[in-house]
Write a protein that holds these residues in place. Structure first.
Motif, PDB file in Angstrom:
ATOM      1  N   TRP A 123       0.835  -1.200   0.000  1.00 53.03           N
ATOM      2  CA  TRP A 123       0.000   0.000   0.000  1.00 53.03           C
ATOM      3  C   TRP A 123       0.871   1.252   0.000  1.00 53.03           C
ATOM      4  N   ILE A 124       0.324   2.315  -0.608  1.00 54.05           N
ATOM      5  CA  ILE A 124       1.018   3.604  -0.718  1.00 54.05           C
ATOM      6  C   ILE A 124       0.195   4.679  -0.010  1.00 54.05           C
ATOM      7  N   LEU A 125       0.861   5.543   0.721  1.00 51.90           N
ATOM      8  CA  LEU A 125       0.249   6.765   1.232  1.00 51.90           C
ATOM      9  C   LEU A 125       0.598   7.890   0.267  1.00 51.90           C
ATOM     10  N   ARG A 126      -0.414   8.434  -0.397  1.00 47.12           N
ATOM     11  CA  ARG A 126      -0.194   9.508  -1.374  1.00 47.12           C
ATOM     12  C   ARG A 126      -0.665  10.824  -0.750  1.00 47.12           C
ATOM     13  N   ILE A 127       0.268  11.732  -0.548  1.00 51.62           N
ATOM     14  CA  ILE A 127      -0.005  12.991   0.145  1.00 51.62           C
ATOM     15  C   ILE A 127      -0.095  14.120  -0.876  1.00 51.62           C
ATOM     16  N   TYR A 128      -1.291  14.673  -1.025  1.00 56.63           N
ATOM     17  CA  TYR A 128      -1.508  15.821  -1.908  1.00 56.63           C
ATOM     18  C   TYR A 128      -1.475  17.094  -1.075  1.00 56.63           C
ATOM     19  N   GLY A 129      -0.700  18.062  -1.533  1.00 59.06           N
ATOM     20  CA  GLY A 129      -0.664  19.337  -0.834  1.00 59.06           C
ATOM     21  C   GLY A 129       0.713  19.951  -0.889  1.00 59.06           C
ATOM     22  N   SER A 130       0.774  21.218  -0.539  1.00 57.34           N
ATOM     23  CA  SER A 130       2.036  21.942  -0.439  1.00 57.34           C
ATOM     24  C   SER A 130       1.933  22.844   0.773  1.00 57.34           C
ATOM     25  N   GLY A 131       3.069  23.398   1.177  1.00 56.42           N
ATOM     26  CA  GLY A 131       3.028  24.280   2.328  1.00 56.42           C
ATOM     27  C   GLY A 131       4.374  24.455   2.973  1.00 56.42           C
ATOM     28  N   GLU A 132       4.374  25.274   4.004  1.00 55.57           N
ATOM     29  CA  GLU A 132       5.617  25.719   4.613  1.00 55.57           C
ATOM     30  C   GLU A 132       6.364  24.610   5.344  1.00 55.57           C
ATOM     31  N   HIS A 133       5.695  23.505   5.661  1.00 52.08           N
ATOM     32  CA  HIS A 133       6.345  22.438   6.425  1.00 52.08           C
ATOM     33  C   HIS A 133       6.824  21.283   5.548  1.00 52.08           C
ATOM     34  N   GLU A 134       6.779  21.450   4.233  1.00 47.44           N
ATOM     35  CA  GLU A 134       7.078  20.320   3.357  1.00 47.44           C
ATOM     36  C   GLU A 134       8.476  19.755   3.584  1.00 47.44           C
ATOM     37  N   GLY A 135       9.477  20.622   3.682  1.00 45.98           N
ATOM     38  CA  GLY A 135      10.846  20.142   3.859  1.00 45.98           C
ATOM     39  C   GLY A 135      11.014  19.335   5.132  1.00 45.98           C
ATOM     40  N   VAL A 136      10.479  19.832   6.225  1.00 43.14           N
ATOM     41  CA  VAL A 136      10.577  19.129   7.511  1.00 43.14           C
ATOM     42  C   VAL A 136       9.839  17.804   7.453  1.00 43.14           C
ATOM     43  N   LEU A 137       8.695  17.778   6.808  1.00 42.61           N
ATOM     44  CA  LEU A 137       7.910  16.557   6.715  1.00 42.61           C
ATOM     45  C   LEU A 137       8.607  15.506   5.858  1.00 42.61           C
ATOM     46  N   ARG A 138       9.218  15.931   4.772  1.00 41.64           N
ATOM     47  CA  ARG A 138       9.963  14.975   3.939  1.00 41.64           C
ATOM     48  C   ARG A 138      11.133  14.382   4.719  1.00 41.64           C
ATOM     49  N   GLN A 139      11.786  15.202   5.528  1.00 40.52           N
ATOM     50  CA  GLN A 139      12.884  14.706   6.353  1.00 40.52           C
ATOM     51  C   GLN A 139      12.367  13.689   7.378  1.00 40.52           C
ATOM     52  N   GLN A 140      11.227  13.989   7.989  1.00 40.44           N
ATOM     53  CA  GLN A 140      10.624  13.053   8.939  1.00 40.44           C
ATOM     54  C   GLN A 140      10.292  11.735   8.247  1.00 40.44           C
ATOM     55  N   CYS A 141       9.764  11.831   7.040  1.00 37.92           N
ATOM     56  CA  CYS A 141       9.420  10.634   6.274  1.00 37.92           C
ATOM     57  C   CYS A 141      10.647   9.750   6.059  1.00 37.92           C
ATOM     58  N   THR A 142      11.739  10.378   5.691  1.00 36.08           N
ATOM     59  CA  THR A 142      12.983   9.626   5.466  1.00 36.08           C
ATOM     60  C   THR A 142      13.483   9.007   6.761  1.00 36.08           C
ATOM     61  N   GLU A 143      13.454   9.770   7.833  1.00 40.52           N
ATOM     62  CA  GLU A 143      13.944   9.262   9.121  1.00 40.52           C
ATOM     63  C   GLU A 143      13.109   8.091   9.625  1.00 40.52           C
ATOM     64  N   LEU A 144      11.819   8.057   9.262  1.00 35.87           N
ATOM     65  CA  LEU A 144      10.957   6.949   9.662  1.00 35.87           C
ATOM     66  C   LEU A 144      11.075   5.758   8.714  1.00 35.87           C
ATOM     67  N   GLY A 145      11.877   5.899   7.663  1.00 36.17           N
ATOM     68  CA  GLY A 145      12.052   4.806   6.712  1.00 36.17           C
ATOM     69  C   GLY A 145      10.849   4.567   5.828  1.00 36.17           C
ATOM     70  N   LEU A 146      10.130   5.645   5.484  1.00 38.13           N
ATOM     71  CA  LEU A 146       8.876   5.512   4.746  1.00 38.13           C
ATOM     72  C   LEU A 146       8.962   5.935   3.291  1.00 38.13           C
ATOM     73  N   ASP A 147      10.148   6.256   2.812  1.00 39.10           N
ATOM     74  CA  ASP A 147      10.255   6.808   1.459  1.00 39.10           C
ATOM     75  C   ASP A 147       9.709   5.866   0.388  1.00 39.10           C
ATOM     76  N   ASP A 148       9.774   4.567   0.618  1.00 36.08           N
ATOM     77  CA  ASP A 148       9.293   3.608  -0.393  1.00 36.08           C
ATOM     78  C   ASP A 148       7.776   3.470  -0.401  1.00 36.08           C
ATOM     79  N   SER A 149       7.102   3.950   0.648  1.00 40.01           N
ATOM     80  CA  SER A 149       5.644   3.770   0.704  1.00 40.01           C
ATOM     81  C   SER A 149       4.882   5.085   0.802  1.00 40.01           C
ATOM     82  N   VAL A 150       5.579   6.213   0.657  1.00 39.32           N
ATOM     83  CA  VAL A 150       4.936   7.525   0.684  1.00 39.32           C
ATOM     84  C   VAL A 150       5.233   8.258  -0.604  1.00 39.32           C
ATOM     85  N   GLU A 151       4.209   8.790  -1.244  1.00 37.73           N
ATOM     86  CA  GLU A 151       4.361   9.614  -2.442  1.00 37.73           C
ATOM     87  C   GLU A 151       3.939  11.044  -2.108  1.00 37.73           C
TER      88      GLU A 151
END
Length: 377
Positions: free
Chosen positions: A232-260
């Motif tokens: 399963w994939i989590l597909r996140i639609y949206g933009s905003g001021e927290h995008e960079g921090v959220l992408r970093q959190q995604c990587t740190e949680l090991g979710l890059d392969d299941s989050v778009e």
């Protein structure tokens, strides 16, 4: 049906966000019913929303740039503080542009103030002879946590009707001493011809990448849910001021392969048609349009029970699943339940598509017209 002149007075004519979308939709719906509709904005928006090249309503913006916030009188000068008096004089000049329109309006005209900041200018305008409806598009709790709480109590106490989004919120404002309160849900923003087929292994999230929308919480939820439903994939639609921090959190949680990260979308229907589950992880909401949209597309929702508006839209266990506010493990379990059970997804999705029709545009528009008739008596 009485055809009326209807004025929406808002912070901005075409503000990007839920209030702006609601305002443009209601203006369009009422114009299509034969009413003459104008939207008056106090200031231009920081980020504009496209309302089309030839909308069926008129628009006017009072200021070329956003005016400063209201000055507090310096002690001990009070209301004779020269800075305060200059600011109020400027506001009166801007309000006079509205007054001229209100005076020229025929009997039966209605003034709808969609945000309490705009009411500060309407208070200086000549509204004599026309009912004034004030609105708050957030939950009682969200308002109480902000400066808007005092302004709602002050600026809306004497309007003909204060409208909030749910009966539950209305009751709480009544308990604050306001005796003019009613409620009006938002209308369904879209009515797709066909539901999502619910065949893709995609959980969708749609919203601004901001603290209020809780995408950081959603990533914590997904870190619990994804390993239990591989593929399963989590597909996140949206933009905003927290995008960079959220992408970093995604990587740190090991979710890059299941989050778009799908970016902002202007085609919500298409995004939902490619989804089988919708998730909302907001810290607070008013009456979230995107939940209405997901349900209209037959996509079952899992969400935090963060406001009366969410509870009003989603019937927990019937057409969606609600988790206690901020309980990421509970929301993760709800996602896993929906992802793992195709029959449950289909049953809840179809029930959602049926239940959400109670917010159909024609239903809500008729309620507005009934309110206008009542206030004219």
């Amino acid at each position: 049906m009485t055809q009326r002149e209807i004025f929406f007075v808002a912070n901005e004519v075409n503000e990007l966000g839920g209030v702006g979308r609601w305002q443009a939709q209601m203006a369009r719906l009422l114009a299509e019913r034969g009413h003459r509709v104008r939207i008056i904005g106090i200031a231009p928006p920081e980020v504009a929303m496209d309302i089309g090249e030839d909308p069926p309503f008129e628009t006017l913006t009072l200021y070329d740039r956003r005016p400063p916030g209201r000055r507090r009188p310096r002690f001990p000068l009070g209301r004779i503080d020269p800075a305060v008096r200059r600011q109020e004089a400027d506001m009166r000049v801007a309000a006079e542009r509205m007054s001229r329109l209100f005076r020229a309006a025929a009997s039966g005209a209605v003034i709808v103030v969609t945000q309490v900041w705009a009411m500060e200018w309407v208070a200086f305008a000549d509204t004599a002879g026309h009912p004034v409806i004030g609105m708050s598009h957030e939950s009682f709790d969200a308002s109480r946590r902000s400066s808007r709480f005092a302004r709602v109590r002050s600026h809306y106490k004497d309007v003909d009707r204060l409208l909030v989004l749910t009966q539950e919120d209305a009751d709480r404002w009544v308990a604050e001493g306001l005796n003019n309160v009613g409620f009006m849900p938002n209308p369904l923003p879209l009515t797709p011809v066909a539901p999502s087929p619910r065949t893709e292994k995609v959980v969708a999230s749609i919203g601004r990448l901001s603290h209020a929308k809780g995408v950081d919480l959603l990533l914590d939820v997904w870190a619990e849910a994804a390993p239990r439903q591989p593929g399963w994939i989590l597909r996140i639609y949206g933009s905003g001021e927290h995008e960079g921090v959220l992408r970093q959190q995604c990587t740190e949680l090991g979710l890059d392969d299941s989050v778009e990260w799908a970016g902002r979308t202007d085609d919500v229907t298409a995004a939902l048609a490619r989804s089988s589950v919708f998730v909302q992880s907001s810290r607070g909401e008013g009456f979230p349009l995107v939940l209405l949209e997901a349900m209209a597309c037959g996509v079952p929702c899992a969400a935090f029970d963060c406001s009366p508006g969410v509870r009003e839209i989603v019937a927990d266990g019937e057409d969606g699943l609600l988790a206690r506010h901020g309980n990421t493990s509970e929301l993760a379990r709800h996602l896993v339940r929906l992802m793992s059970d195709e029959s449950l997804r289909d049953t809840m999705g179809e029930k959602a598509r049926q239940n959400v029709r109670r917010f159909a545009p024609e239903v809500i528009t008729r309620r507005w017209e009934e309110l206008f008739d009542f206030l004219e008596r």
